[in-house]
Scaffold this motif. Sequence first.
Motif, PDB file in Angstrom:
ATOM      1  N   ILE A 135       2.417  -6.265  57.490  1.00  0.00           N
ATOM      2  CA  ILE A 135       2.734  -7.000  58.718  1.00  0.00           C
ATOM      3  C   ILE A 135       2.737  -8.502  58.459  1.00  0.00           C
ATOM      4  CG2 ILE A 135       1.826  -7.640  60.991  1.00  0.00           C
ATOM      5  CD1 ILE A 135       3.259  -4.987  61.028  1.00  0.00           C
ATOM      6  N   THR A 136       1.740  -8.980  57.736  1.00  0.00           N
ATOM      7  CA  THR A 136       1.644 -10.413  57.449  1.00  0.00           C
ATOM      8  C   THR A 136       2.848 -10.890  56.642  1.00  0.00           C
ATOM      9  OG1 THR A 136      -0.779 -10.296  57.470  1.00  0.00           O
ATOM     10  CG2 THR A 136       0.222 -12.214  56.418  1.00  0.00           C
ATOM     11  N   THR A 137       3.202 -10.120  55.608  1.00  0.00           N
ATOM     12  CA  THR A 137       4.370 -10.473  54.782  1.00  0.00           C
ATOM     13  C   THR A 137       5.653 -10.442  55.603  1.00  0.00           C
ATOM     14  OG1 THR A 137       3.306  -9.597  52.791  1.00  0.00           O
ATOM     15  CG2 THR A 137       5.701  -9.865  52.737  1.00  0.00           C
ATOM     16  N   ALA A 138       5.820  -9.393  56.393  1.00  0.00           N
ATOM     17  CA  ALA A 138       7.022  -9.260  57.214  1.00  0.00           C
ATOM     18  C   ALA A 138       7.125 -10.389  58.225  1.00  0.00           C
ATOM     19  CB  ALA A 138       7.007  -7.911  57.926  1.00  0.00           C
ATOM     20  N   TYR A 139       5.999 -10.749  58.810  1.00  0.00           N
ATOM     21  CA  TYR A 139       5.970 -11.821  59.811  1.00  0.00           C
ATOM     22  C   TYR A 139       6.304 -13.172  59.178  1.00  0.00           C
ATOM     23  CZ  TYR A 139       4.120 -14.741  63.619  1.00  0.00           C
ATOM     24  OH  TYR A 139       3.977 -15.673  64.620  1.00  0.00           O
ATOM     25  N   GLU A 140       5.664 -13.462  58.053  1.00  0.00           N
ATOM     26  CA  GLU A 140       5.850 -14.762  57.402  1.00  0.00           C
ATOM     27  C   GLU A 140       7.270 -14.929  56.847  1.00  0.00           C
ATOM     28  OE1 GLU A 140       2.235 -16.865  55.424  1.00  0.00           O
ATOM     29  OE2 GLU A 140       2.192 -14.776  54.773  1.00  0.00           O
ATOM     30  N   HIS A 141       7.814 -13.855  56.273  1.00  0.00           N
ATOM     31  CA  HIS A 141       9.090 -13.955  55.566  1.00  0.00           C
ATOM     32  C   HIS A 141      10.260 -13.318  56.328  1.00  0.00           C
ATOM     33  CE1 HIS A 141       6.969 -15.501  52.075  1.00  0.00           C
ATOM     34  NE2 HIS A 141       6.106 -14.507  52.201  1.00  0.00           N
ATOM     35  N   LYS A 142       9.985 -12.897  57.563  1.00  0.00           N
ATOM     36  CA  LYS A 142      11.031 -12.270  58.390  1.00  0.00           C
ATOM     37  C   LYS A 142      11.708 -11.127  57.630  1.00  0.00           C
ATOM     38  CE  LYS A 142      11.982 -16.514  61.001  1.00  0.00           C
ATOM     39  NZ  LYS A 142      10.936 -17.313  60.341  1.00  0.00           N
ATOM     40  N   ASP A 143      10.886 -10.249  57.095  1.00  0.00           N
ATOM     41  CA  ASP A 143      11.364  -9.165  56.224  1.00  0.00           C
ATOM     42  C   ASP A 143      11.209  -7.822  56.939  1.00  0.00           C
ATOM     43  OD1 ASP A 143      11.740  -7.249  54.214  1.00  0.00           O
ATOM     44  OD2 ASP A 143      10.986  -8.593  52.656  1.00  0.00           O
ATOM     45  N   VAL A 144      12.304  -7.313  57.486  1.00  0.00           N
ATOM     46  CA  VAL A 144      12.225  -6.057  58.232  1.00  0.00           C
ATOM     47  C   VAL A 144      11.986  -4.859  57.309  1.00  0.00           C
ATOM     48  CG1 VAL A 144      13.637  -6.898  60.138  1.00  0.00           C
ATOM     49  CG2 VAL A 144      14.742  -5.778  58.199  1.00  0.00           C
ATOM     50  N   LYS A 145      12.420  -4.959  56.072  1.00  0.00           N
ATOM     51  CA  LYS A 145      12.193  -3.872  55.124  1.00  0.00           C
ATOM     52  C   LYS A 145      10.700  -3.650  54.909  1.00  0.00           C
ATOM     53  CE  LYS A 145      13.565  -2.229  50.527  1.00  0.00           C
ATOM     54  NZ  LYS A 145      14.316  -2.548  49.288  1.00  0.00           N
ATOM     55  N   ILE A 146       9.949  -4.735  54.780  1.00  0.00           N
ATOM     56  CA  ILE A 146       8.494  -4.641  54.631  1.00  0.00           C
ATOM     57  C   ILE A 146       7.873  -4.135  55.933  1.00  0.00           C
ATOM     58  CG2 ILE A 146       6.365  -5.940  54.243  1.00  0.00           C
ATOM     59  CD1 ILE A 146       7.974  -5.578  51.723  1.00  0.00           C
TER      60      ILE A 146
END
Length: 221
Positions: A135-146
């Motif tokens: 969630i943190t990675t997806a939130y920070e980098h706008k990464d829907v795959k994560i």
Amino acid sequence: MVVNAEQQREVLNQYGLEMLALCQSQVEKAKDAFVNHDSDLAEEVINTEKRVNALDLKIEKDCEKFLALYTPVAIDLRFIMAIRKINFDLERIADHAEGISRYVVQENKPIEPSLLEALRFETMYETVTSMFENITTAYEHKDVKIARKVFKKDKILDKINRKSFKFIEAEIRQNIEITGQALILFSVIKKMERVGDLLKNVAEEIIFYIEADVVKHKKKK
């Protein structure tokens, strides 16, 4: 100092990250307090809940202010809508961490390690931690795959939760003296499973914000 919409949006973004980190910390400390029966750490979690609530109110008020001042549209509007819902879910996660910590303060002795092992409590915690990281990675980098990695991991928690009732029922039948501990552990497992559900909600909101794709309630293909 005049703050424009872009600057205010970044402020809200940083508050969202702060809330995410704070709630993850609350869950980590609650788990450690529960497993090690550390009442001091449990009290810390309970006291920190005030900080969580204050940040929750701050984010909510700033979102309302952003809507009133800038009348956002498109991705800006989705961002505000997502932040409000994410904030709500994170605050509820912190509530579950506080609830787990209160068991530690109220009980006189730790949960039997054999029960924790048999019910795969450590696996639940490791899964929740991994979901937080996604969630943190997806939130920070706008990464829907994560963000989508969270969905499969939530199924692990659901499976452990489903099996826990029958196991606890069987254990109580064999030894009635463990009833109290078994019921507390069952309640904590339910709370951890609920944390997983809430993190899945957060992943859905991230996807909605980035792709304008409403994932919730979609039928499985």
